[in-house]
Scaffold this motif. Structure first.
Motif, PDB file in Angstrom:
ATOM      1  N   LEU A 275      90.249  18.233  78.111  1.00  0.00           N
ATOM      2  CA  LEU A 275      90.209  19.653  78.458  1.00  0.00           C
ATOM      3  C   LEU A 275      90.007  19.917  79.949  1.00  0.00           C
ATOM      4  CD1 LEU A 275      87.954  20.877  75.496  1.00  0.00           C
ATOM      5  CD2 LEU A 275      90.447  20.958  75.643  1.00  0.00           C
ATOM      6  N   SER A 276      89.569  18.918  80.714  1.00  0.00           N
ATOM      7  CA  SER A 276      89.239  19.155  82.128  1.00  0.00           C
ATOM      8  C   SER A 276      90.391  19.826  82.858  1.00  0.00           C
ATOM      9  CB  SER A 276      88.922  17.839  82.837  1.00  0.00           C
ATOM     10  OG  SER A 276      87.718  17.341  82.353  1.00  0.00           O
ATOM     11  N   GLY A 277      90.082  20.934  83.493  1.00  0.00           N
ATOM     12  CA  GLY A 277      91.097  21.632  84.283  1.00  0.00           C
ATOM     13  C   GLY A 277      92.019  22.508  83.455  1.00  0.00           C
ATOM     14  N   ARG A 278      91.847  22.508  82.150  1.00  0.00           N
ATOM     15  CA  ARG A 278      92.748  23.324  81.318  1.00  0.00           C
ATOM     16  C   ARG A 278      92.106  24.656  80.948  1.00  0.00           C
ATOM     17  NH1 ARG A 278      96.745  19.657  77.941  1.00  0.00           N
ATOM     18  NH2 ARG A 278      96.089  17.632  78.698  1.00  0.00           N
ATOM     19  N   ARG A 279      92.951  25.669  80.781  1.00  0.00           N
ATOM     20  CA  ARG A 279      92.479  26.977  80.321  1.00  0.00           C
ATOM     21  C   ARG A 279      92.319  26.917  78.820  1.00  0.00           C
ATOM     22  NH1 ARG A 279      96.090  31.225  81.311  1.00  0.00           N
ATOM     23  NH2 ARG A 279      94.331  32.592  80.875  1.00  0.00           N
ATOM     24  N   LEU A 280      91.261  27.550  78.324  1.00  0.00           N
ATOM     25  CA  LEU A 280      91.050  27.514  76.892  1.00  0.00           C
ATOM     26  C   LEU A 280      90.353  28.758  76.373  1.00  0.00           C
ATOM     27  CD1 LEU A 280      87.828  26.609  76.701  1.00  0.00           C
ATOM     28  CD2 LEU A 280      88.805  24.388  77.189  1.00  0.00           C
ATOM     29  N   LEU A 281      90.394  28.871  75.066  1.00  0.00           N
ATOM     30  CA  LEU A 281      89.686  29.951  74.365  1.00  0.00           C
ATOM     31  C   LEU A 281      88.598  29.273  73.546  1.00  0.00           C
ATOM     32  CD1 LEU A 281      89.413  32.903  73.408  1.00  0.00           C
ATOM     33  CD2 LEU A 281      91.112  32.394  71.628  1.00  0.00           C
ATOM     34  N   LEU A 282      87.363  29.749  73.777  1.00  0.00           N
ATOM     35  CA  LEU A 282      86.199  29.065  73.238  1.00  0.00           C
ATOM     36  C   LEU A 282      85.379  30.026  72.395  1.00  0.00           C
ATOM     37  CD1 LEU A 282      84.349  26.468  73.898  1.00  0.00           C
ATOM     38  CD2 LEU A 282      83.333  27.914  75.626  1.00  0.00           C
ATOM     39  N   ARG A 283      84.860  29.551  71.263  1.00  0.00           N
ATOM     40  CA  ARG A 283      83.894  30.357  70.522  1.00  0.00           C
ATOM     41  C   ARG A 283      82.534  29.683  70.625  1.00  0.00           C
ATOM     42  NH1 ARG A 283      85.883  31.861  65.144  1.00  0.00           N
ATOM     43  NH2 ARG A 283      85.529  29.696  64.554  1.00  0.00           N
ATOM     44  N   HIS A 284      81.533  30.443  71.038  1.00  0.00           N
ATOM     45  CA  HIS A 284      80.168  29.917  71.067  1.00  0.00           C
ATOM     46  C   HIS A 284      79.250  31.000  70.543  1.00  0.00           C
ATOM     47  CE1 HIS A 284      79.817  31.811  75.204  1.00  0.00           C
ATOM     48  NE2 HIS A 284      81.113  31.676  75.052  1.00  0.00           N
ATOM     49  N   GLY A 285      78.528  30.669  69.487  1.00  0.00           N
ATOM     50  CA  GLY A 285      77.739  31.692  68.805  1.00  0.00           C
ATOM     51  C   GLY A 285      78.683  32.756  68.269  1.00  0.00           C
ATOM     52  N   GLU A 286      78.369  34.007  68.565  1.00  0.00           N
ATOM     53  CA  GLU A 286      79.197  35.122  68.079  1.00  0.00           C
ATOM     54  C   GLU A 286      80.299  35.472  69.071  1.00  0.00           C
ATOM     55  OE1 GLU A 286      78.029  37.110  64.863  1.00  0.00           O
ATOM     56  OE2 GLU A 286      77.760  34.928  64.935  1.00  0.00           O
ATOM     57  N   GLN A 287      80.246  34.808  70.228  1.00  0.00           N
ATOM     58  CA  GLN A 287      81.108  35.209  71.336  1.00  0.00           C
ATOM     59  C   GLN A 287      82.384  34.386  71.431  1.00  0.00           C
ATOM     60  OE1 GLN A 287      78.284  34.824  74.611  1.00  0.00           O
ATOM     61  NE2 GLN A 287      79.600  36.182  75.810  1.00  0.00           N
ATOM     62  N   GLU A 288      83.441  35.023  71.965  1.00  0.00           N
ATOM     63  CA  GLU A 288      84.640  34.263  72.319  1.00  0.00           C
ATOM     64  C   GLU A 288      84.900  34.457  73.801  1.00  0.00           C
ATOM     65  OE1 GLU A 288      88.058  35.010  69.856  1.00  0.00           O
ATOM     66  OE2 GLU A 288      86.984  34.421  68.041  1.00  0.00           O
ATOM     67  N   SER A 289      85.220  33.373  74.509  1.00  0.00           N
ATOM     68  CA  SER A 289      85.487  33.489  75.947  1.00  0.00           C
ATOM     69  C   SER A 289      86.714  32.699  76.327  1.00  0.00           C
ATOM     70  CB  SER A 289      84.333  32.906  76.790  1.00  0.00           C
ATOM     71  OG  SER A 289      83.091  33.274  76.291  1.00  0.00           O
ATOM     72  N   ARG A 290      87.426  33.229  77.343  1.00  0.00           N
ATOM     73  CA  ARG A 290      88.532  32.497  77.955  1.00  0.00           C
ATOM     74  C   ARG A 290      88.071  31.953  79.287  1.00  0.00           C
ATOM     75  NH1 ARG A 290      93.314  33.402  75.395  1.00  0.00           N
ATOM     76  NH2 ARG A 290      93.104  35.269  74.116  1.00  0.00           N
ATOM     77  N   GLY A 291      88.582  30.803  79.657  1.00  0.00           N
ATOM     78  CA  GLY A 291      88.207  30.246  80.948  1.00  0.00           C
ATOM     79  C   GLY A 291      88.780  28.859  81.109  1.00  0.00           C
ATOM     80  N   THR A 292      88.216  28.130  82.062  1.00  0.00           N
ATOM     81  CA  THR A 292      88.729  26.794  82.354  1.00  0.00           C
ATOM     82  C   THR A 292      87.619  25.768  82.159  1.00  0.00           C
ATOM     83  OG1 THR A 292      90.190  27.791  83.974  1.00  0.00           O
ATOM     84  CG2 THR A 292      89.906  25.416  84.126  1.00  0.00           C
ATOM     85  N   ALA A 293      87.936  24.701  81.468  1.00  0.00           N
ATOM     86  CA  ALA A 293      86.957  23.633  81.283  1.00  0.00           C
ATOM     87  C   ALA A 293      86.879  22.803  82.559  1.00  0.00           C
ATOM     88  CB  ALA A 293      87.377  22.747  80.121  1.00  0.00           C
TER      89      ALA A 293
END
Ligand code: BT5
Length: 325
Positions: A275-293
């Motif tokens: 995942l390093s350097g890649r954009r992703l969609l992440l779920r943590h707890g109740e939240q969803e976030s977009r960003g880069t690992a």
């Protein structure tokens, strides 16, 4: 029984070995050698015997037997108890029962197929018979229960190294628990612990690795997403050999972790980080976030830069919903 003879025949890779040489190496008479050949044949080994030439190995079954597995491990290894099942519901469930009944640190369970193979969050692990590895390791590590999830990453490093050794192709690790080959999932890890508030009782580390599965062995919905060592290398791999390599690699990685913490293994993880350097969609707890690992850190967290902010976040547990290829 017969492991030395098996080794001699395998060393010769299909060429003849004289009965005399085998007898000398085993310290056995010709008649005793013949009996051992018969015993291996009964285990499904194809052995040709020719007068004057000796014996040669034509083929062997891809079955995991306790005696052979043990003979492939170092005599001083941490693995001391083995349970092999032709079929079971889930090796992780069996391991948890054995753990409650007092099974020792260093117990290995392995099934040829599972009827209720489990992934994380109640998901299913497809476990077709005869082709893959479904393994659970029971360990009782002297660590804080809060650190137990790090064992997933320790296992992933060991698994990646074993796969690379056996298959000769690079493995990538997808935080926190997947192993990918050429962009497709070939293995998953499910670590489950039992703990009192301040004391870890045991951890069961389940590993499903697709070794010789063909496309048709997976349900239709998984065919384009899952792969196996065989699909990526174009040849079959002996499951017992891959398992022995993994157990040896795990033992080393586990010892390195206990003495040096996750930091001592991180370069081996991050070198393979999918995942390093890649954009992703992440779920943590109740939240969803977009960003880069960015990378995985010494606590096993995913370092992540959410979109639109400069501030890094450390995600201790979460789920990758999608990532850029
Ligand atoms: C995992 O879960 O990847 C952990 C899998 C652990 C399986 C082992 S087998 C031995 C031991 N005994 C058990 O009962 N379990 C452990 P997760 O990240 O939740 O991924 C599950 C998802 O992977 C499924 O929803 C499918 O999309 C996909 N999947 C299922 N079976 C697969 C397979 N054989 N190969 C590749 N992908 C698979």
């Amino acid at each position: 029984m017969g492991e030395q003879l098996r080794r001699i025949l395998e060393e010769h890779q299909g060429r003849y070995v004289s009965g005399e040489e085998i007898g000398r190496r085993l310290g056995a008479s010709r008649a005793a050698v013949w009996k051992k050949v018969q015993a291996l044949r009964r285990r499904g080994f194809g052995i040709e015997g020719a007068r004057g030439a000796g014996y040669r190995l034509l083929g062997r079954p891809d079955r995991i037997e306790k005696g052979e597995l043990i003979s492939r491990l170092s005599p001083a290894s941490m693995w001391n108890s083995f349970h092999l099942f032709p079929v079971t519901d889930s090796t992780n469930i069996r391991a948890a029962h054995l753990a409650e009944a007092g099974a020792p640190h260093g117990t290995v369970l392995c099934a040829d197929t599972q009827t209720g193979g489990r992934g994380r969050l109640g998901r299913r692990w497809e476990s077709p018979p005869g082709v893959n590895l479904y393994v659970s390791l029971l360990v009782r590590p002297p660590i804080d229960p809060r650190e137990a999830p790090r064992l997933t990453l320790v296992t992933a490093v060991a698994l990646a190294e074993a796969v690379e050794e056996a298959a000769g192709i690079p493995a990538a690790l997808k935080w926190p628990n997947d192993l990918y080959l050429h962009g497709k999932k070939a293995a998953g890890i499910l670590a489950e612990m039992s703990a009192d508030p301040d004391r870890l009782r045991h951890v069961v580390i389940g590993v499903g690795l697709n070794v010789n599965a063909d496309r048709e062995d997976f349900p239709a919905g998984l065919r384009s997403k899952a792969t196996s060592l065989k699909r990526e290398t174009g040849r079959s791999h002996l499951r017992v050999e891959v398992l022995a390599r993994f157990l040896a690699r795990f033992e080393e990685a586990y010892a390195t972790y206990l003495s040096g913490g996750l930091a001592a293994l991180l370069p081996r993880w991050n070198r393979r980080c999918l995942l390093s350097g890649r954009r992703l969609l992440l779920r943590h707890g109740e939240q969803e976030s977009r960003g880069t690992a960015v990378r995985v850190d010494e606590e096993g967290a995913l370092v992540f830069r959410p979109e639109g902010t400069g501030a890094m976040r450390r995600i201790h547990s979460g789920e990758i919903l999608a990532f850029e290829r």
